[in-house]
Design a protein around this motif. Sequence first.
Motif, PDB file in Angstrom:
ATOM      1  N   ASP A   1       0.803  -1.222   0.000  1.00 39.18           N
ATOM      2  CA  ASP A   1       0.000   0.000   0.000  1.00 39.18           C
ATOM      3  C   ASP A   1       0.842   1.280   0.000  1.00 39.18           C
ATOM      4  O   ASP A   1       0.535   2.223   0.737  1.00 39.18           O
ATOM      5  CB  ASP A   1      -0.943  -0.017   1.224  1.00 39.18           C
ATOM      6  N   ALA A   2       1.924   1.297  -0.744  1.00 39.06           N
ATOM      7  CA  ALA A   2       2.705   2.523  -0.825  1.00 39.06           C
ATOM      8  C   ALA A   2       2.164   3.373  -1.976  1.00 39.06           C
ATOM      9  O   ALA A   2       1.684   2.830  -2.970  1.00 39.06           O
ATOM     10  CB  ALA A   2       4.170   2.187  -1.070  1.00 39.06           C
ATOM     11  N   ALA A   3       2.207   4.687  -1.831  1.00 39.75           N
ATOM     12  CA  ALA A   3       1.706   5.561  -2.903  1.00 39.75           C
ATOM     13  C   ALA A   3       2.596   5.386  -4.120  1.00 39.75           C
ATOM     14  O   ALA A   3       3.813   5.269  -3.987  1.00 39.75           O
ATOM     15  CB  ALA A   3       1.743   7.005  -2.435  1.00 39.75           C
ATOM     16  N   PRO A   4       1.995   5.335  -5.340  1.00 44.22           N
ATOM     17  CA  PRO A   4       2.824   5.221  -6.544  1.00 44.22           C
ATOM     18  C   PRO A   4       3.707   6.464  -6.681  1.00 44.22           C
ATOM     19  O   PRO A   4       3.364   7.534  -6.185  1.00 44.22           O
ATOM     20  CB  PRO A   4       1.804   5.135  -7.675  1.00 44.22           C
ATOM     21  N   VAL A   5       4.837   6.278  -7.342  1.00 46.50           N
ATOM     22  CA  VAL A   5       5.815   7.371  -7.442  1.00 46.50           C
ATOM     23  C   VAL A   5       5.159   8.647  -7.992  1.00 46.50           C
ATOM     24  O   VAL A   5       5.428   9.752  -7.526  1.00 46.50           O
ATOM     25  CB  VAL A   5       6.983   6.939  -8.347  1.00 46.50           C
ATOM     26  N   ALA A   6       4.260   8.470  -8.950  1.00 48.34           N
ATOM     27  CA  ALA A   6       3.621   9.636  -9.578  1.00 48.34           C
ATOM     28  C   ALA A   6       2.814  10.442  -8.571  1.00 48.34           C
ATOM     29  O   ALA A   6       2.609  11.644  -8.742  1.00 48.34           O
ATOM     30  CB  ALA A   6       2.729   9.167 -10.716  1.00 48.34           C
ATOM     31  N   LYS A   7       2.335   9.788  -7.534  1.00 44.44           N
ATOM     32  CA  LYS A   7       1.466  10.490  -6.584  1.00 44.44           C
ATOM     33  C   LYS A   7       2.193  10.889  -5.310  1.00 44.44           C
ATOM     34  O   LYS A   7       1.556  11.321  -4.344  1.00 44.44           O
ATOM     35  CB  LYS A   7       0.273   9.596  -6.222  1.00 44.44           C
ATOM     36  N   GLU A   8       3.489  10.743  -5.312  1.00 41.46           N
ATOM     37  CA  GLU A   8       4.219  11.022  -4.079  1.00 41.46           C
ATOM     38  C   GLU A   8       4.091  12.485  -3.655  1.00 41.46           C
ATOM     39  O   GLU A   8       4.092  12.783  -2.457  1.00 41.46           O
ATOM     40  CB  GLU A   8       5.697  10.632  -4.228  1.00 41.46           C
ATOM     41  N   GLU A   9       3.945  13.360  -4.648  1.00 44.14           N
ATOM     42  CA  GLU A   9       3.776  14.794  -4.333  1.00 44.14           C
ATOM     43  C   GLU A   9       2.657  15.005  -3.316  1.00 44.14           C
ATOM     44  O   GLU A   9       2.781  15.810  -2.400  1.00 44.14           O
ATOM     45  CB  GLU A   9       3.428  15.571  -5.614  1.00 44.14           C
ATOM     46  N   ASP A  10       1.570  14.246  -3.491  1.00 42.33           N
ATOM     47  CA  ASP A  10       0.381  14.447  -2.650  1.00 42.33           C
ATOM     48  C   ASP A  10       0.634  14.149  -1.186  1.00 42.33           C
ATOM     49  O   ASP A  10      -0.043  14.692  -0.321  1.00 42.33           O
ATOM     50  CB  ASP A  10      -0.773  13.529  -3.126  1.00 42.33           C
ATOM     51  N   ILE A  11       1.560  13.221  -0.933  1.00 50.02           N
ATOM     52  CA  ILE A  11       1.724  12.833   0.467  1.00 50.02           C
ATOM     53  C   ILE A  11       3.062  13.314   1.032  1.00 50.02           C
ATOM     54  O   ILE A  11       3.487  12.891   2.096  1.00 50.02           O
ATOM     55  CB  ILE A  11       1.625  11.293   0.639  1.00 50.02           C
ATOM     56  N   LEU A  12       3.691  14.225   0.316  1.00 53.11           N
ATOM     57  CA  LEU A  12       4.961  14.757   0.802  1.00 53.11           C
ATOM     58  C   LEU A  12       4.684  15.701   1.966  1.00 53.11           C
ATOM     59  O   LEU A  12       3.821  16.576   1.889  1.00 53.11           O
ATOM     60  CB  LEU A  12       5.640  15.502  -0.351  1.00 53.11           C
ATOM     61  N   LEU A  13       5.367  15.507   3.060  1.00 51.20           N
ATOM     62  CA  LEU A  13       5.140  16.375   4.230  1.00 51.20           C
ATOM     63  C   LEU A  13       5.860  17.710   4.042  1.00 51.20           C
ATOM     64  O   LEU A  13       6.778  17.821   3.235  1.00 51.20           O
ATOM     65  CB  LEU A  13       5.646  15.688   5.497  1.00 51.20           C
ATOM     66  N   ASP A  14       5.446  18.670   4.822  1.00 50.23           N
ATOM     67  CA  ASP A  14       5.953  20.035   4.637  1.00 50.23           C
ATOM     68  C   ASP A  14       7.411  20.194   5.033  1.00 50.23           C
ATOM     69  O   ASP A  14       8.141  20.956   4.437  1.00 50.23           O
ATOM     70  CB  ASP A  14       5.110  21.019   5.475  1.00 50.23           C
ATOM     71  N   HIS A  15       7.785  19.510   6.083  1.00 52.09           N
ATOM     72  CA  HIS A  15       9.110  19.841   6.612  1.00 52.09           C
ATOM     73  C   HIS A  15      10.236  19.363   5.704  1.00 52.09           C
ATOM     74  O   HIS A  15      10.087  18.437   4.921  1.00 52.09           O
ATOM     75  CB  HIS A  15       9.285  19.342   8.052  1.00 52.09           C
ATOM     76  N   ASP A  16      11.348  20.002   5.889  1.00 49.64           N
ATOM     77  CA  ASP A  16      12.479  19.822   4.992  1.00 49.64           C
ATOM     78  C   ASP A  16      13.739  19.931   5.838  1.00 49.64           C
ATOM     79  O   ASP A  16      14.063  21.007   6.340  1.00 49.64           O
ATOM     80  CB  ASP A  16      12.418  20.938   3.923  1.00 49.64           C
ATOM     81  N   TYR A  17      14.404  18.812   6.067  1.00 52.53           N
ATOM     82  CA  TYR A  17      15.617  18.846   6.884  1.00 52.53           C
ATOM     83  C   TYR A  17      16.821  18.846   5.970  1.00 52.53           C
ATOM     84  O   TYR A  17      17.222  17.779   5.489  1.00 52.53           O
ATOM     85  CB  TYR A  17      15.678  17.621   7.814  1.00 52.53           C
ATOM     86  N   ASP A  18      17.356  19.975   5.726  1.00 50.93           N
ATOM     87  CA  ASP A  18      18.521  20.091   4.842  1.00 50.93           C
ATOM     88  C   ASP A  18      18.310  19.299   3.554  1.00 50.93           C
ATOM     89  O   ASP A  18      19.187  18.530   3.135  1.00 50.93           O
ATOM     90  CB  ASP A  18      19.783  19.572   5.539  1.00 50.93           C
ATOM     91  N   GLY A  19      17.135  19.441   2.983  1.00 50.14           N
ATOM     92  CA  GLY A  19      16.868  18.765   1.714  1.00 50.14           C
ATOM     93  C   GLY A  19      16.315  17.358   1.868  1.00 50.14           C
ATOM     94  O   GLY A  19      15.943  16.724   0.892  1.00 50.14           O
ATOM     95  N   ILE A  20      16.258  16.854   3.100  1.00 49.88           N
ATOM     96  CA  ILE A  20      15.673  15.515   3.290  1.00 49.88           C
ATOM     97  C   ILE A  20      14.205  15.695   3.615  1.00 49.88           C
ATOM     98  O   ILE A  20      13.847  16.399   4.558  1.00 49.88           O
ATOM     99  CB  ILE A  20      16.387  14.776   4.432  1.00 49.88           C
ATOM    100  N   ARG A  21      13.379  15.063   2.795  1.00 50.17           N
ATOM    101  CA  ARG A  21      11.932  15.234   3.011  1.00 50.17           C
ATOM    102  C   ARG A  21      11.305  13.881   3.280  1.00 50.17           C
ATOM    103  O   ARG A  21      11.911  12.841   3.064  1.00 50.17           O
ATOM    104  CB  ARG A  21      11.312  15.902   1.793  1.00 50.17           C
ATOM    105  N   GLU A  22      10.059  13.938   3.745  1.00 53.05           N
ATOM    106  CA  GLU A  22       9.456  12.702   4.233  1.00 53.05           C
ATOM    107  C   GLU A  22       8.103  12.476   3.569  1.00 53.05           C
ATOM    108  O   GLU A  22       7.324  13.422   3.411  1.00 53.05           O
ATOM    109  CB  GLU A  22       9.274  12.843   5.743  1.00 53.05           C
ATOM    110  N   LEU A  23       7.824  11.222   3.230  1.00 51.80           N
ATOM    111  CA  LEU A  23       6.502  10.878   2.688  1.00 51.80           C
ATOM    112  C   LEU A  23       5.614  10.415   3.830  1.00 51.80           C
ATOM    113  O   LEU A  23       6.079   9.772   4.765  1.00 51.80           O
ATOM    114  CB  LEU A  23       6.624   9.749   1.664  1.00 51.80           C
ATOM    115  N   ASN A  24       4.327  10.777   3.710  1.00 53.28           N
ATOM    116  CA  ASN A  24       3.401  10.315   4.746  1.00 53.28           C
ATOM    117  C   ASN A  24       2.657   9.074   4.255  1.00 53.28           C
ATOM    118  O   ASN A  24       1.452   9.085   4.061  1.00 53.28           O
ATOM    119  CB  ASN A  24       2.435  11.446   5.099  1.00 53.28           C
ATOM    120  N   ASN A  25       3.404   7.989   4.036  1.00 56.00           N
ATOM    121  CA  ASN A  25       2.772   6.740   3.570  1.00 56.00           C
ATOM    122  C   ASN A  25       1.942   6.106   4.676  1.00 56.00           C
ATOM    123  O   ASN A  25       2.191   6.338   5.860  1.00 56.00           O
ATOM    124  CB  ASN A  25       3.853   5.758   3.155  1.00 56.00           C
TER     125      ASN A  25
END
Length: 282
Positions: free
Chosen positions: A85-109
């Motif tokens: 049940d992981a989001a397809p790569v194309a839809k990753e934008e939708d679940i990308l969280l706001d925070h940004d740690y020196d360019g490292i970002r997190e998906l809310n899968n």
Amino acid sequence: MHPAIQNKKNQFKKVVIMFFSAASSTFGQTPEMDMTAYIDNAAILFFLLVLVIFVVLFLNLDKKGNEWGVAFKTAFRKLSNKLIDAAPVAKEEDILLDHDYDGIRELNNNLPPWWKYLFYATIIFAVVYLLDYHIIGSGKLQEAEYLEEVKLAELEKANMFGGKIVDENTARILTEASDLLAGQTTFNKLCSACHGTKGEGMVGPNLTDDYWIHGGGIKNVFLTIKNGVLEKGMISWKSQLTPAQMEEVGSYILSLRGTNPPNAKPPQGNLWSEKPDSLNVQ
Ligand code: HEC
């Protein structure tokens, strides 16, 4: 060889080694594990191996355009998507969280469902286990299992000693001359250094009078011989003498009662009024 291929080969090697070490740990339980358990384990491993081979074969069938292969692969994909049940790569934008740690970002899968199901399964298992082992009590806890094993081992030990199960509760005074003679031999060999050749007492107490520190009568005497009084210098004999031998030497000691040997050590302990069947609580 290309480094990437070499790497893959090494990984494959690792997986094979892991598989066989897991297999050997299921095999290698006890040296005398009975054959049926061995065959059961072998059968399960064989079945798993065949299953894996079949899945791999089926997954590769579609490359040849086989319709069964295609159907199998579609079903397999569906199932694995459902379980992961992981989001397809194309839809990753939708679940990308706001925070940004020196360019490292997190998906809310979502939590992977296979993981969640496993978690639910452990909860169900815990409830069943609790019911089985602690409430209904149909399963045996480790301690009970241990005690059972010890009991079996005791029986086995007793069988080794000619089927004679003697402990402090069942010890009897032996009166047969042959038993007393055997007891005397043991006494002369192992006990006389401390208790005197006639039981008159030296380092150890006089064994011929009516006074006993740890209780008289065969049961108490048996128990003292078996466990010893380590802090006072009396050895525990259970690892050197068989229960039958301890019964013999105990009976021999009690046969010395009232013999009044020369140089007898003064009485120690309490006057033992003859209660042949009572066992001191020590
Ligand atoms: C190394 C010395 C030593 C040897 C060897 C020894 N004992 Fe003892 N034994 C003692 C001592 C010391 C005590 C007294 C323990 C106490 O004061 O609590 C004692 C106590 C006893 C008692 C209890 C006496 C009582 O008054 O309650 C018995 C029975 C006994 N021994 C039997 C034996 C037998 C049987 C053997 C040989 C298989 C043996 N002992 C070998 C030192 C020894």
